[in-house]
Motif scaffolding. Structure first.
Motif, PDB file in Angstrom:
ATOM      1  N   TYR A  46       0.829  -1.205   0.000  1.00 28.07           N
ATOM      2  CA  TYR A  46       0.000   0.000   0.000  1.00 28.07           C
ATOM      3  C   TYR A  46       0.865   1.257   0.000  1.00 28.07           C
ATOM      4  O   TYR A  46       0.580   2.217  -0.704  1.00 28.07           O
ATOM      5  N   GLU A  70      -7.339   1.139  -2.465  1.00 30.07           N
ATOM      6  CA  GLU A  70      -7.040   1.077  -1.032  1.00 30.07           C
ATOM      7  C   GLU A  70      -5.706   1.761  -0.726  1.00 30.07           C
ATOM      8  O   GLU A  70      -5.566   2.448   0.283  1.00 30.07           O
ATOM      9  N   ARG A  73      -6.186   5.357  -0.484  1.00 24.82           N
ATOM     10  CA  ARG A  73      -6.899   5.724   0.732  1.00 24.82           C
ATOM     11  C   ARG A  73      -6.010   5.674   1.974  1.00 24.82           C
ATOM     12  O   ARG A  73      -6.044   6.579   2.803  1.00 24.82           O
TER      13      ARG A  73
END
Length: 105
Positions: A46, A70, A73
């Motif tokens: 991520y 994701e 985010r």
């Protein structure tokens, strides 16, 4: 490369259009090759995808739209750091100078 924060920052600045990156078996990449858990590896992905938005493949795995969303985010929260070794902690503590409080006369 031992520090993932500096590695991804340097690579993203030097190669902004990079599409394929593999850091497997590198100490900066927390994966099963270096004895890390799957959760650590996902947080690393991520973070890297947050920093390097043009990647199509990361560590030989396709980046899917759900993972990219994701990463957008939460990626900025997923900074991966290396664990301090006892020697590092002792060295850092030796740099701290503690003095006695001064007494007013």
């Amino acid at each position: 490369i031992r520090d993932s924060i500096n590695a991804e920052y340097g690579v993203s600045k030097a190669f902004p259009a990079l599409k394929y990156l593999s850091m497997l078996k590198n100490p900066a990449c927390p994966n099963y090759f270096v004895g890390k858990e799957d959760d650590d590896y996902q947080r690393y992905r991520y973070y890297v995808l947050h920093r390097m938005k043009n990647l199509k493949f990361l560590d030989a795995a396709l980046v899917d739209p759900k993972e990219r969303k994701e990463a957008a985010r939460v990626g900025h929260l997923m900074v991966v750091t290396r664990e301090a070794k006892p020697k590092d902690v002792v060295q850092e503590l030796s740099l701290i100078h503690i003095s006695e409080p001064t007494r007013p006369y």
